[in-house]
Enzyme design. Structure first.
Site, short mmCIF file in Angstrom:
data_model
loop_
_atom_site.label_atom_id
_atom_site.label_comp_id
_atom_site.label_asym_id
_atom_site.label_seq_id
_atom_site.Cartn_x
_atom_site.Cartn_y
_atom_site.Cartn_z
N ASN A 141 -23.55 -24.16 -16.42
CA ASN A 141 -22.89 -25.01 -17.06
C ASN A 141 -22.17 -26.06 -15.90
O ASN A 141 -22.15 -26.02 -14.68
CB ASN A 141 -22.04 -24.70 -18.01
CG ASN A 141 -21.84 -25.54 -19.12
OD1 ASN A 141 -21.85 -26.81 -19.11
ND2 ASN A 141 -22.08 -24.99 -20.55
N HIS A 184 -11.52 -17.87 6.07
CA HIS A 184 -10.80 -18.38 7.15
C HIS A 184 -10.04 -17.54 7.65
O HIS A 184 -9.41 -16.60 7.08
CB HIS A 184 -10.01 -19.72 6.77
CG HIS A 184 -10.76 -20.78 6.11
ND1 HIS A 184 -11.20 -21.77 6.70
CD2 HIS A 184 -10.93 -21.06 4.77
CE1 HIS A 184 -11.78 -22.60 5.89
NE2 HIS A 184 -11.34 -22.12 4.72
N GLY A 227 -16.16 -19.19 -18.36
CA GLY A 227 -15.68 -20.32 -17.62
C GLY A 227 -14.89 -20.12 -16.90
O GLY A 227 -14.00 -19.22 -16.96
N ALA A 268 -13.88 -14.97 -18.75
CA ALA A 268 -13.42 -16.31 -18.60
C ALA A 268 -12.06 -16.34 -17.59
O ALA A 268 -11.33 -15.52 -17.94
CB ALA A 268 -13.11 -17.23 -19.63
N ARG A 310 -13.54 -8.09 -5.57
CA ARG A 310 -14.44 -6.88 -5.38
C ARG A 310 -15.53 -6.54 -6.06
O ARG A 310 -15.77 -7.12 -7.39
CB ARG A 310 -13.33 -5.50 -5.37
CG ARG A 310 -12.84 -5.10 -6.64
CD ARG A 310 -11.94 -3.95 -6.50
NE ARG A 310 -10.80 -4.22 -6.12
CZ ARG A 310 -9.54 -4.26 -6.51
NH1 ARG A 310 -9.37 -3.96 -7.75
NH2 ARG A 310 -8.59 -4.80 -5.75
N ARG A 331 -14.12 -2.19 -19.56
CA ARG A 331 -14.82 -0.95 -20.22
C ARG A 331 -16.51 -1.01 -19.81
O ARG A 331 -16.73 -2.25 -19.43
CB ARG A 331 -14.81 -0.79 -21.57
CG ARG A 331 -15.34 -2.33 -22.30
CD ARG A 331 -15.31 -2.15 -23.90
NE ARG A 331 -15.55 -3.55 -24.65
CZ ARG A 331 -16.91 -3.65 -24.82
NH1 ARG A 331 -17.91 -2.81 -24.72
NH2 ARG A 331 -17.07 -4.63 -25.71
#
Length: 197
Positions: free
Chosen positions: A96, A126, A153, A171, A177, A194
């Site tokens: 999107n 960095h 999103g 979202a 990780r 879960r």
């Protein structure tokens, strides 16, 4: 419209080899790299200014930009990446509006991946050392997203992360990780909520 792939000079290739290996490289002062970045950003600009109905032109431009694509994919504008050739998307990929991929290292998406609006994938990092950072040095680590993954999103994925097959990332999550296959993850930093049955 049949744009060609962006050419990579021998001078740029030497710095790209360091970039791809995870070593520190000159991200801000190497003119050969800056030339590629400018060319890619120009193509992103062109892509983002094509009409949504210009499907053939949009597809051709994206194929010229990315390292590999599936047969069917859709990327809603605006879209931004740094190098393009480090991005591989599988079959039936959908992103999107507002996707940003800083692809200093490889970013690989499997088949049937759905990306919500305003998602970001950052392979660049960095140094913590101030002198190195101020000298324009960076490092990069790859990102891999498996098959059948849905990112809601506003998800951010940082350098070196792998997201397994059949995952959902809620979202607004920041994925710092690896996420094992078949799980729902959420939060900042993202944690496993879960297993998905």
């Amino acid at each position: 419209m049949n744009p060609q792939k962006i050419e990579i000079s021998a001078e740029a290739r030497a710095e790209i080899d360091k970039m791809m290996s995870g070593d520190l490289y000159d991200a801000t002062r190497n003119q050969a790299l800056l030339d590629i970045l400018n060319a890619v950003h120009d193509r992103c600009y062109d892509y983002n200014h094509l009409r949504p109905t210009q499907v053939a032109e949009r597809t051709a431009l994206m194929r010229s930009l990315l390292g590999a694509t599936g047969e069917h994919f859709k990327i809603i504008s605006p879209f931004l990446c740094d190098y393009g050739f480090n991005i591989e998307i599988g079959e039936n990929f959908f992103a999107n509006a507002g996707m940003v991929i800083l692809d200093e290292a490889k970013v690989t998406f499997g088949d049937n991946v759905f990306i919500g609006p305003n998602c970001s994938f950052y392979t660049a990092g960095h140094p913590l050392d101030v002198e190195q950072r101020n000298a324009g040095l960076e490092y990069s680590l790859p990102i891999k997203v498996g098959n059948n993954v849905w990112l809601g999103g506003g998800v951010t994925v940082v350098p070196g992360v792998t997201i397994g097959d059949d995952c959902t990332i809620a979202a607004g999550s920041v994925v710092t990780r690896d996420i094992p296959a078949g799980t729902l993850a959420a939060g900042n930093p993202a944690r496993i909520i879960r297993k998905i049955k």
